[in-house]
Design an enzyme around this catalytic site. Structure first.
Site, PDB file in Angstrom:
ATOM      1  N   ARG A 132      40.897  56.457  45.032  1.00  0.00           N
ATOM      2  CA  ARG A 132      41.048  55.066  44.618  1.00  0.00           C
ATOM      3  C   ARG A 132      40.044  53.846  45.247  1.00  0.00           C
ATOM      4  O   ARG A 132      39.562  53.276  44.396  1.00  0.00           O
ATOM      5  CB  ARG A 132      42.479  54.539  45.126  1.00  0.00           C
TER       6      ARG A 132
ATOM      7  N   HIS B  63      37.912  51.700  42.685  1.00  0.00           N
ATOM      8  CA  HIS B  63      37.816  50.217  42.966  1.00  0.00           C
ATOM      9  C   HIS B  63      36.309  49.575  43.091  1.00  0.00           C
ATOM     10  O   HIS B  63      36.009  48.595  42.682  1.00  0.00           O
ATOM     11  CB  HIS B  63      38.925  49.595  44.060  1.00  0.00           C
TER      12      HIS B  63
ATOM     13  N   ASN C 189      44.150  45.101  45.904  1.00  0.00           N
ATOM     14  CA  ASN C 189      43.664  45.748  47.155  1.00  0.00           C
ATOM     15  C   ASN C 189      44.940  46.460  47.937  1.00  0.00           C
ATOM     16  O   ASN C 189      44.680  47.247  49.030  1.00  0.00           O
ATOM     17  CB  ASN C 189      42.881  45.151  47.941  1.00  0.00           C
TER      18      ASN C 189
ATOM     19  N   HIS D 105      46.478  59.735  38.943  1.00  0.00           N
ATOM     20  CA  HIS D 105      47.793  59.345  39.174  1.00  0.00           C
ATOM     21  C   HIS D 105      48.698  60.714  39.700  1.00  0.00           C
ATOM     22  O   HIS D 105      49.785  60.522  39.618  1.00  0.00           O
ATOM     23  CB  HIS D 105      48.687  58.511  38.225  1.00  0.00           C
TER      24      HIS D 105
HETATM   25  C1  LIG Z   1      44.532  42.895  50.692  1.00  0.00           C
HETATM   26  O1  LIG Z   1      44.550  41.355  50.310  1.00  0.00           O
HETATM   27  C2  LIG Z   1      45.524  40.678  51.180  1.00  0.00           C
HETATM   28  C3  LIG Z   1      45.478  39.559  50.574  1.00  0.00           C
HETATM   29  O2  LIG Z   1      45.615  39.394  49.158  1.00  0.00           O
HETATM   30  C4  LIG Z   1      45.193  40.829  52.726  1.00  0.00           C
HETATM   31  O3  LIG Z   1      46.186  40.262  53.219  1.00  0.00           O
HETATM   32  C5  LIG Z   1      45.061  42.084  53.164  1.00  0.00           C
HETATM   33  O4  LIG Z   1      44.608  42.308  54.514  1.00  0.00           O
HETATM   34  C6  LIG Z   1      44.056  43.033  52.155  1.00  0.00           C
HETATM   35  N1  LIG Z   1      44.105  44.582  52.609  1.00  0.00           N
HETATM   36  C7  LIG Z   1      42.889  45.105  53.060  1.00  0.00           C
HETATM   37  C8  LIG Z   1      43.091  46.514  53.296  1.00  0.00           C
HETATM   38  O5  LIG Z   1      41.735  44.615  53.304  1.00  0.00           O
END
Ligand SMILES: *[C@@H]1O[C@H](CO)[C@@H](O)[C@H](O)[C@H]1NC(C)=O
Ligand SMILES: *[C@@H]1O[C@H](CO)[C@@H](O)[C@H](O)[C@H]1NC(C)=O
Length: 328
Positions: free
Chosen positions: A63, A67, A94, A192
């Site tokens: 994934r 992405h 994410n 998936h």
């Molecule tokens: C993914 O995004 C969220 C906010 O939307 C953030 O809090 C989180 O740390 C992010 N995850 C990663 C793995 O960077």
């Protein structure tokens, strides 16, 4: 006039094809043969160890590459940190991204043996392939020589990644913008077969479906609804629990079973159901189910190789990051 404009269109198309061919020619499986001979194996060692410890990382690494490629091309932009928290990895899609530490570990190993040579985007491409093949899925060619970008924007992740609510047309258009066909889209959805999602992504369809007598989406298979209700109780506390996307075989085995689930209305997302909402998709899904698994495997591999070429930076464009989470 009509003739003139159509011949200039032809010249333009010819040039574009030529340029595309040149760009492709710059990716090659032996790209690091001289500059970092043990590099490809070093990535495999790190990835295999991680996936041996926890098979769920296979879906995570697959994934991550997807992405990355769908936003600004395969340039490792998904790995960049942002001090103001508005990089791709900060965007809502994410939320279940996993595997960053594995990529960092592979990069650290490569920087020790061949500093400044091996790109983070190539590590991502290899890691997806190695992880999937480690758990018994297909093994595809990974031409190398991608370079890393220096821009990562949350807004682009939000607008460019396909969503799980999309129907067939929207999905097809989304993939077409990346140069991928409808058929590539159906095949890549086979990813998936592994991976997890949160209960909160499932509960709207099994408890809170508007207009349904018992709260479940009438499209869904009743057996599936019962099974998912057991895995995802209708409580706030359970919303963050994980469920397998393909529950029938333990969820971490790479196979074509996903497509049978789609036919039997046993898939989590609207974007899974969408594949058979149009005759062309339905026929392709039926054909995958009917044919040997090896056919699906070779089609999946070919589509992954194609995905891995989306808007790559080669030659003198981009950079080779020293640390994958920040630009040099
Ligand atoms: C993914 O995004 C969220 C906010 O939307 C953030 O809090 C989180 O740390 C992010 N995850 C990663 C793995 O960077
Ligand atoms: C529900 O799933 C079963 C297999 O478990 C299948 O035989 C049946 O056709 C499915 N029902 C629908 C409506 O797809």
């Amino acid at each position: 006039m009509a003739t003139r404009s159509s011949s200039s269109v032809l010249v333009f198309v010819g040039l574009a094809v030529l340029l595309a061919a040149v760009a492709d020619a710059q990716l090659s499986e032996s790209f690091y043969a001289r500059t970092c001979p043990g590099g490809v194996q070093a990535v495999a060692n790190v990835v295999n160890n991680a996936v041996r410890n926890d098979r769920r990382f296979a879906a995570g690494l697959l994934r991550l590459h997807f992405h990355d490629c769908f936003v600004r091309g395969c340039d490792a932009s998904v790995l960049l940190n942002s001090a103001s928290r508005n990089a791709e990895k900060d965007a809502p899609p994410n939320l279940t991204l996993q595997g960053f530490a594995i990529i960092d570990q592979a990069k650290a190993a490569l920087e020790r043996t061949c500093p400044g040579v091996f790109s983070c985007s190539d590590i991502l491409a290899l890691a997806a392939r190695d992880a999937v093949s480690f758990i018994g899925g297909p093994r595809w060619r990974v031409p190398l020589g991608r370079r890393d970008g220096s821009i990562s924007r949350a807004a682009e992740a939000n607008s460019q990644l396909p969503t799980t609510r999309m129907g067939f047309r929207a999905l097809a258009q989304n993939f077409a913008r990346k140069g991928l066909s409808e058929s590539d889209m159906v095949i890549l959805s086979g990813a998936h077969t592994i991976g997890l999602t949160h209960c909160r992504d499932v509960t709207p369809r099994i408890y809170n479906f508007a207009g349904s007598r018992d709260g479940a989406d009438p499209y869904l298979n009743r057996t599936y609804v019962t099974e998912k209700r057991r895995a995802c109780p209708n409580t706030r506390a359970a919303a963050g629990n994980f469920v397998n996307l393909d529950s029938s075989l333990g969820g971490q085995r790479f196979d074509k079973n996903y497509y049978e689930n789609v036919l039997n209305h046993k898939a989590v997302f609207n974007s899974d159901d969408a594949l058979i909402a149009v005759a062309r998709g339905l026929n392709q899904v039926r054909s995958i189910v009917r044919n040997p698994q090896s056919t699906f495997f070779s089609q999946f591999g070919a589509a992954m190789e194609k995905m891995g070429r989306i808007s790559v930076l080669t030659g003198s464009r981009g950079q080779i990051r020293r640390t994958c989470s920040r630009t040099n």
